[in-house]
Scaffold this motif. Structure first.
Motif, mmCIF file in Angstrom:
data_model
loop_
_atom_site.group_PDB
_atom_site.id
_atom_site.type_symbol
_atom_site.label_atom_id
_atom_site.label_comp_id
_atom_site.label_asym_id
_atom_site.label_seq_id
_atom_site.Cartn_x
_atom_site.Cartn_y
_atom_site.Cartn_z
ATOM 1 N N TYR A 525 -2.349 -1.476 4.972
ATOM 2 C CA TYR A 525 -2.376 -2.924 5.188
ATOM 3 C C TYR A 525 -1.504 -3.565 4.118
ATOM 4 O O TYR A 525 -1.138 -2.934 3.115
ATOM 5 C CB TYR A 525 -3.803 -3.478 5.127
ATOM 6 C CG TYR A 525 -4.442 -3.397 3.752
ATOM 7 C CD1 TYR A 525 -4.306 -4.436 2.830
ATOM 8 C CD2 TYR A 525 -5.178 -2.276 3.371
ATOM 9 C CE1 TYR A 525 -4.886 -4.350 1.575
ATOM 10 C CE2 TYR A 525 -5.766 -2.181 2.126
ATOM 11 C CZ TYR A 525 -5.618 -3.222 1.222
ATOM 12 O OH TYR A 525 -6.178 -3.145 -0.026
ATOM 13 N N THR A 526 -1.185 -4.832 4.335
ATOM 14 C CA THR A 526 -0.412 -5.603 3.352
ATOM 15 C C THR A 526 -1.163 -6.879 3.027
ATOM 16 O O THR A 526 -1.473 -7.664 3.932
ATOM 17 C CB THR A 526 0.993 -5.960 3.886
ATOM 18 O OG1 THR A 526 1.689 -4.761 4.216
ATOM 19 C CG2 THR A 526 1.788 -6.722 2.846
ATOM 20 N N PRO A 529 1.299 -10.868 3.079
ATOM 21 C CA PRO A 529 2.576 -10.432 3.663
ATOM 22 C C PRO A 529 3.633 -11.533 3.596
ATOM 23 O O PRO A 529 3.334 -12.723 3.652
ATOM 24 C CB PRO A 529 2.212 -10.110 5.117
ATOM 25 C CG PRO A 529 1.000 -10.957 5.395
ATOM 26 C CD PRO A 529 0.248 -11.003 4.102
ATOM 27 N N THR A 545 5.154 -16.712 2.964
ATOM 28 C CA THR A 545 4.115 -15.827 2.451
ATOM 29 C C THR A 545 2.769 -16.308 2.971
ATOM 30 O O THR A 545 2.401 -17.476 2.770
ATOM 31 C CB THR A 545 4.114 -15.810 0.916
ATOM 32 O OG1 THR A 545 5.402 -15.439 0.441
ATOM 33 C CG2 THR A 545 3.080 -14.815 0.392
ATOM 34 N N LEU A 550 -2.269 -8.334 6.612
ATOM 35 C CA LEU A 550 -1.501 -7.878 7.767
ATOM 36 C C LEU A 550 -1.773 -6.388 7.963
ATOM 37 O O LEU A 550 -1.567 -5.583 7.049
ATOM 38 C CB LEU A 550 -0.011 -8.111 7.547
ATOM 39 C CG LEU A 550 0.911 -7.671 8.689
ATOM 40 C CD1 LEU A 550 0.700 -8.550 9.917
ATOM 41 C CD2 LEU A 550 2.374 -7.696 8.252
ATOM 42 N N ASN A 558 0.930 -5.678 15.270
ATOM 43 C CA ASN A 558 0.537 -6.096 13.925
ATOM 44 C C ASN A 558 -0.503 -7.203 14.035
ATOM 45 O O ASN A 558 -0.326 -8.149 14.817
ATOM 46 C CB ASN A 558 1.742 -6.601 13.138
ATOM 47 C CG ASN A 558 2.717 -5.499 12.812
ATOM 48 O OD1 ASN A 558 2.462 -4.674 11.955
ATOM 49 N ND2 ASN A 558 3.845 -5.477 13.524
ATOM 50 N N LEU A 560 -2.795 -10.081 11.978
ATOM 51 C CA LEU A 560 -2.809 -10.877 10.754
ATOM 52 C C LEU A 560 -4.109 -11.671 10.678
ATOM 53 O O LEU A 560 -4.431 -12.436 11.587
ATOM 54 C CB LEU A 560 -1.607 -11.834 10.741
ATOM 55 C CG LEU A 560 -1.457 -12.745 9.526
ATOM 56 C CD1 LEU A 560 -1.331 -11.934 8.239
ATOM 57 C CD2 LEU A 560 -0.249 -13.657 9.687
#
Length: 589
Positions: A525-526, A529, A545, A550, A558, A560
């Motif tokens: 995961y991020t 992001p 940003t 994410l 993807n 979010l």
């Protein structure tokens, strides 16, 4: 009840302005006339929303005739609106050759954000003309005129309308002049170089002309309906402006306006005004009182450049090559502006998003009311594929940031198309409690969640029975999630059986819990992001940003997850990038 006729369609809205049966005539309160309601399209051009009237070309039409028939075009800057027309209608290759049946968007006026209800949707319904407004009829029958030395209003009116000072024809001409120039408070005080609007003498030949005045020669407030309708159908032609070339393109990119015709008079402390031949030395009006003169020589009108620079503090002289490109002109102009060599980045926060704009050149000026700063950001790009996404451009415009991207060796007239994405790829997560959050998040990720699952583990020599929350990830991993129900050595005893326990603290927020779950699942995961507004290097780009998580899925999708709302246009941008959005609702309840 007000009834409004709407015109169907998604990508193209059109109607026939001249066919009154396509409109609904509705009575306006306390009015002697009637109000026409109609759907208009809002297009986007170079940092502005443009109110447009979609129009189907009829036999015998030409572009300038249509402009005059529409009734709202900005006469004070017709050249600019012709440029807008060309950019919004790239399918019209030659404005002198339009075909019956063609649909074109006629630009009516520039709009600031939020001027009209529903403006951001791209279509508005408004009353478009009181059919008995004489001032509108006069406005459409004027010509722009630049005052020369020795001119007076009385001389100009007498020359055009004839008669002696004080007679009826002269008085009517004065009334027309005052109506066309409401910004001139004292008509006995005009100055050389001033732009004014002169009533066209041919207006006297119209059948409805006499209806403009009362018996004393004063303008009436309203015209008879029949006379107004006839007036709306007749307009004199306007001369077509010439292409301004790279200098005009540079001026538009900067947010200024090119003056390249006629003579501009700069005031001198003594003696005659300095006369600048704009055809030889074009000038960019920056819109904030400052002006930039372009020259390829070391002198302007035989005067050395340093002398001109020192005499008029608001006038800059920029030396450019005779065949300079728009980029070279822009670079030279910014190098000459004292306030343009500072930062080339802007940033701000809204909702779950942090926006950062980086550009080659950024020009900042205050709005007309002197309060809101307006930023014009200019960046050269290699080709049209590197343009910033339309939704991001519009979003920045709503925040008084204008993106102008200069395509090397290509036309700059490509119109911005507002993206339409009707796909339903949004979801919500129940964040009313930690337990509700876990259950809702697991369902959105296709995890298997079993609350209050019975477990058994040895503790102090006996087999203990308890309840906990079992989370299975589908990849062979399972964990127990504890919300503070297990105490002391019980946690260690359970772990000795081979079960992993995720302990959620009472003050953990939604994003923190999701991160803990993803870590326990061993899945990528991020956090926070970052997305780029354009497919080009990061140096001069817009970054978005998102304060959220994410998660890439195995099927290429993807997802979010955010706690705070994302601005609508940024949502549209993310959807266009194939991202499924989830908003965590009811946090802290």
């Amino acid at each position: 009840m007000r009834v409004i006729k709407r015109f169907p369609g998604v990508s193209v809205f059109w109607c026939l302005f001249s066919t009154l049966t396509a409109l609904l005539l509705l009575p306006a309160p306390d009015s002697h006339g009637a109000m026409l309601y109609k759907d208009y399209v809002v297009r986007y051009d170079r940092g502005w929303d443009i109110l447009c009237d979609p129009y189907q070309v009829q036999r015998g039409d030409w572009v300038l005739k249509i402009f005059r028939q529409k009734g709202e075009i900005a006469h004070e800057d017709f050249r600019e609106f012709l440029g807008i027309f060309q950019r919004l209608n790239p399918h019209v290759k030659d404005i002198d050759r339009i075909r019956p049946g063609q649909v074109v968007d006629i630009p009516l006026k520039k709009l600031t954000q939020g001027t009209l209800p529903g403006q951001s949707s791209g279509m508005v319904t408004i009353p478009f003309v009181m059919i008995n407004n004489p001032k509108e009829m006069i406005k459409k029958n004027t010509r722009t005129y630049t005052v020369k030395r020795g001119d007076t209003v009385s001389k100009l009116i007498a020359n055009r309308f004839g008669g002696r000072y004080g007679n009826l024809t002269y008085r009517q001409g004065i009334e027309l002049f005052k109506s066309a120039n409401p910004h001139i408070q004292d008509i006995d005080r005009i100055y050389a170089g001033q732009k004014i609007y002169m009533p066209d003498p041919s207006i006297r030949q119209e059948n409805w002309y006499s209806d403009l005045f009362d018996k004393d020669g004063k303008l009436v407030e309203k015209m008879p309906e029949a006379a107004a309708s006839e007036a709306a159908a007749q307009r004199p032609p306007i001369e077509q402006p010439e292409d301004a070339g790279p200098a005009g393109e540079a001026a538009a990119m900067i947010g200024g306006r090119l003056l390249n015709k006629g003579t501009y008079f700069l005031p001198m402390k003594q003696g005659r005004d300095f006369e600048l031949d704009l055809s030889r030395y074009p000038m960019i009006d920056m819109g904030n009182g400052s002006k930039v003169v372009l020259t390829s020589r070391d002198k302007v009108m035989n005067v050395d450049l340093p002398l001109i620079q020192s005499y008029w503090k608001d006038v800059k002289v920029v030396k450019v090559a005779e065949n300079a490109s728009s980029r070279e002109i822009i670079e030279a102009v910014f190098a000459s502006l004292s306030d343009a060599a500072s930062a080339n980045q802007l940033s701000f926060d809204e909702g779950a998003a942090t926006i950062r704009v980086s550009a080659k050149w950024i020009r900042t000026e205050t709005s007309a009311d002197g309060q809101v700063p307006r930023h014009t950001c200019i960046t050269p790009i290699a080709d049209p594929s590197q343009r910033t996404h339309d939704a991001i451009v519009r979003y920045l415009n709503q925040n008084d940031i204008i993106l102008n991207e200069l395509v090397s060796g290509a036309s700059q007239t490509e119109p911005l198309r507002f993206p339409v994405n009707n796909s339903d790829n949004t979801g919500s997560i129940d964040g009313s409690s930690q337990k509700a959050l876990l259950a809702s998040f697991a369902a959105s990720m296709d995890f298997r969640y079993s609350p209050n699952t019975g477990i058994s583990f040895p503790y102090a020599g006996i087999q203990v029975q308890a309840l906990s929350n079992l989370l299975s990830f589908g990849n062979g991993r399972e964990i127990l999630v504890d919300f503070g129900d297990l105490y002391g050595d019980a946690v260690n005893a359970i772990r000795k059986t081979g079960l992993e326990i995720l302990q959620v603290s009472v003050d953990a927020g939604a994003i923190k819990i999701i991160q803990q779950v993803m870590d326990a699942a061993g899945m990528a995961y991020t956090a926070g992001p970052v997305f780029y507004g354009a497919e080009r290097p990061a140096e001069f780009n817009t970054t978005i940003t998102i304060n959220g998580i994410l998660i890439p899925m195995t099927n290429g999708e993807n997802r979010l997850f955010t706690e705070r709302p994302i601005p609508q246009l940024i949502e549209m941008f993310l959807r266009d990038r194939g991202i499924h959005l989830f908003r965590i609702q009811g946090i802290g309840q």
